[in-house]
Design an enzyme around this catalytic site. Sequence first.
Site, short mmCIF file in Angstrom:
data_model
loop_
_atom_site.label_atom_id
_atom_site.label_comp_id
_atom_site.label_asym_id
_atom_site.label_seq_id
_atom_site.Cartn_x
_atom_site.Cartn_y
_atom_site.Cartn_z
N ASP A 81 -30.28 -1.33 10.84
CA ASP A 81 -31.45 -2.17 11.14
C ASP A 81 -32.09 -2.62 9.83
OD1 ASP A 81 -33.33 -2.17 14.02
OD2 ASP A 81 -34.27 -2.89 12.16
N ASP A 132 -29.01 -6.16 7.24
CA ASP A 132 -29.44 -7.44 7.81
C ASP A 132 -28.16 -8.08 8.33
OD1 ASP A 132 -30.03 -10.06 8.37
OD2 ASP A 132 -30.97 -10.49 6.43
N ASN A 182 -26.60 -5.36 18.91
CA ASN A 182 -27.84 -5.47 19.68
C ASN A 182 -28.94 -6.23 18.95
OD1 ASN A 182 -30.05 -4.30 21.65
ND2 ASN A 182 -30.66 -3.68 19.58
N TYR A 186 -32.37 -19.85 21.26
CA TYR A 186 -31.98 -18.51 21.73
C TYR A 186 -30.87 -18.60 22.79
CZ TYR A 186 -32.76 -13.76 23.60
OH TYR A 186 -32.62 -12.46 24.02
N LYS A 245 -27.11 -17.04 22.49
CA LYS A 245 -26.57 -16.03 23.41
C LYS A 245 -25.36 -16.57 24.18
CE LYS A 245 -29.48 -12.67 22.44
NZ LYS A 245 -29.03 -11.41 21.83
P1 NAD Z 1 -36.88 -5.60 19.62
O1 NAD Z 1 -37.55 -6.73 18.91
O2 NAD Z 1 -37.73 -4.63 20.35
O3 NAD Z 1 -35.92 -4.83 18.61
C1 NAD Z 1 -34.98 -5.55 17.84
C2 NAD Z 1 -34.53 -4.73 16.65
O4 NAD Z 1 -33.62 -5.55 15.88
C3 NAD Z 1 -35.68 -4.34 15.69
O5 NAD Z 1 -35.58 -2.99 15.35
C4 NAD Z 1 -35.47 -5.26 14.48
O6 NAD Z 1 -35.91 -4.66 13.26
C5 NAD Z 1 -33.96 -5.44 14.50
N1 NAD Z 1 -33.52 -6.65 13.81
C6 NAD Z 1 -34.05 -7.90 13.88
N2 NAD Z 1 -33.38 -8.73 13.06
C7 NAD Z 1 -32.40 -8.01 12.47
C8 NAD Z 1 -31.39 -8.30 11.51
N3 NAD Z 1 -31.25 -9.53 10.99
N4 NAD Z 1 -30.54 -7.31 11.14
C9 NAD Z 1 -30.68 -6.06 11.64
N5 NAD Z 1 -31.63 -5.72 12.52
C10 NAD Z 1 -32.48 -6.68 12.93
O7 NAD Z 1 -35.83 -6.29 20.64
P2 NAD Z 1 -35.28 -5.79 22.07
O8 NAD Z 1 -36.16 -6.33 23.12
O9 NAD Z 1 -34.99 -4.32 22.03
O10 NAD Z 1 -33.93 -6.64 22.13
C11 NAD Z 1 -32.68 -6.11 21.73
C12 NAD Z 1 -31.59 -7.11 22.11
O11 NAD Z 1 -31.64 -7.37 23.52
C13 NAD Z 1 -31.73 -8.47 21.42
O12 NAD Z 1 -30.44 -8.96 21.10
C14 NAD Z 1 -32.38 -9.33 22.48
O13 NAD Z 1 -32.08 -10.70 22.31
C15 NAD Z 1 -31.74 -8.76 23.73
N6 NAD Z 1 -32.52 -9.02 24.96
C16 NAD Z 1 -33.75 -8.46 25.13
C17 NAD Z 1 -34.44 -8.73 26.32
C18 NAD Z 1 -35.79 -8.16 26.62
O14 NAD Z 1 -36.37 -8.49 27.67
N7 NAD Z 1 -36.34 -7.28 25.77
C19 NAD Z 1 -33.87 -9.55 27.29
C20 NAD Z 1 -32.62 -10.10 27.06
C21 NAD Z 1 -31.94 -9.81 25.88
#
Ligand code: NAD
Length: 255
Positions: A43, A67, A94, A158, A162
């Site tokens: 992360d 990153d 993720n 987005y 995806k």
């Molecule tokens: P979040 O924002 O709570 O956590 C995301 C994590 O990714 C954070 O810890 C952040 O530091 C890390 N991150 C961001 N950019 C990064 C990079 N360039 N390199 C490494 N780490 C990085 O997000 P979430 O809600 O837990 O979502 C996780 C995944 O699920 C994402 O791919 C998101 O698109 C997908 N998603 C989430 C939802 C939702 O409702 N929460 C719905 C559909 C899809």
Amino acid sequence: MKNRFDNQHKSSGTAIVTGAAKGIGFSIAQQLVEDGFFAIIADMDQTAGQKAAASIHPERACYLPCDVSSEDSVKQLFAAVAEKYSPVKVLVNNAGIIRDRVIWKMETADFDRVIQVNLRGTWLMCREAARIMKEAGYGRIVNIASRAWLGNPGQTNYSASKAGVVGLTRALALELAHFGVTVNAVAPGLIDTPLTQKLPEEVRQKLLNAQPTKSMGEPEDIARLVAFLASEKNHFITGQVLHVDGGKSIGATGF
Ligand code: NAD
């Protein structure tokens, strides 16, 4: 006090989970450790990542900075893993971000950044993992897409990123199938995480109302499916997109 990992003595191998410092990724790493894996929390957020590793299991999880959008950073991550840990058996892509706006108000930089992290990042990570898993003749890759790949207003960047992840998953599944490597995508719907907690309350209410279940999912709902796809129990599901979204991908409810 006995904790829930005490029954696991032997590691099932190394699993990398990107963006696992919080939200869905954190739950996935936690579930994989519970299933016997050693989890690498990759992360950008060092403070949250170190805290996450310590809280999941001080000896069975560790934090490594990454990153995913940077080729150098991804290569450094895989070099560090190769040096210190057993070969990667599981990769969960993720890490993901949103920069929502209708297209006529969206800056090019918001399009570029979302594509860089969500799509390019997933591709860079898959390339490194594919090289290792192909040689080993075994591997499990799970890419976290989103129900939004089907299309969401305000998310042209987005949704495109995806949908790209889905295409990448399907193509890579074909390239790796005969090497014993499965590649699948999980498409979450509305999940209660720091990402969705940042949305204005009226937006959250609108999204909830559009849900067939009238409820949000929890990160654990995603983690349980990812853990199955990442396990040896699955060898025949590959190249698929599995929606975990309370029925939202079926269509409008009318209720
Ligand atoms: P979040 O924002 O709570 O956590 C995301 C994590 O990714 C954070 O810890 C952040 O530091 C890390 N991150 C961001 N950019 C990064 C990079 N360039 N390199 C490494 N780490 C990085 O997000 P979430 O809600 O837990 O979502 C996780 C995944 O699920 C994402 O791919 C998101 O698109 C997908 N998603 C989430 C939802 C939702 O409702 N929460 C719905 C559909 C899809």
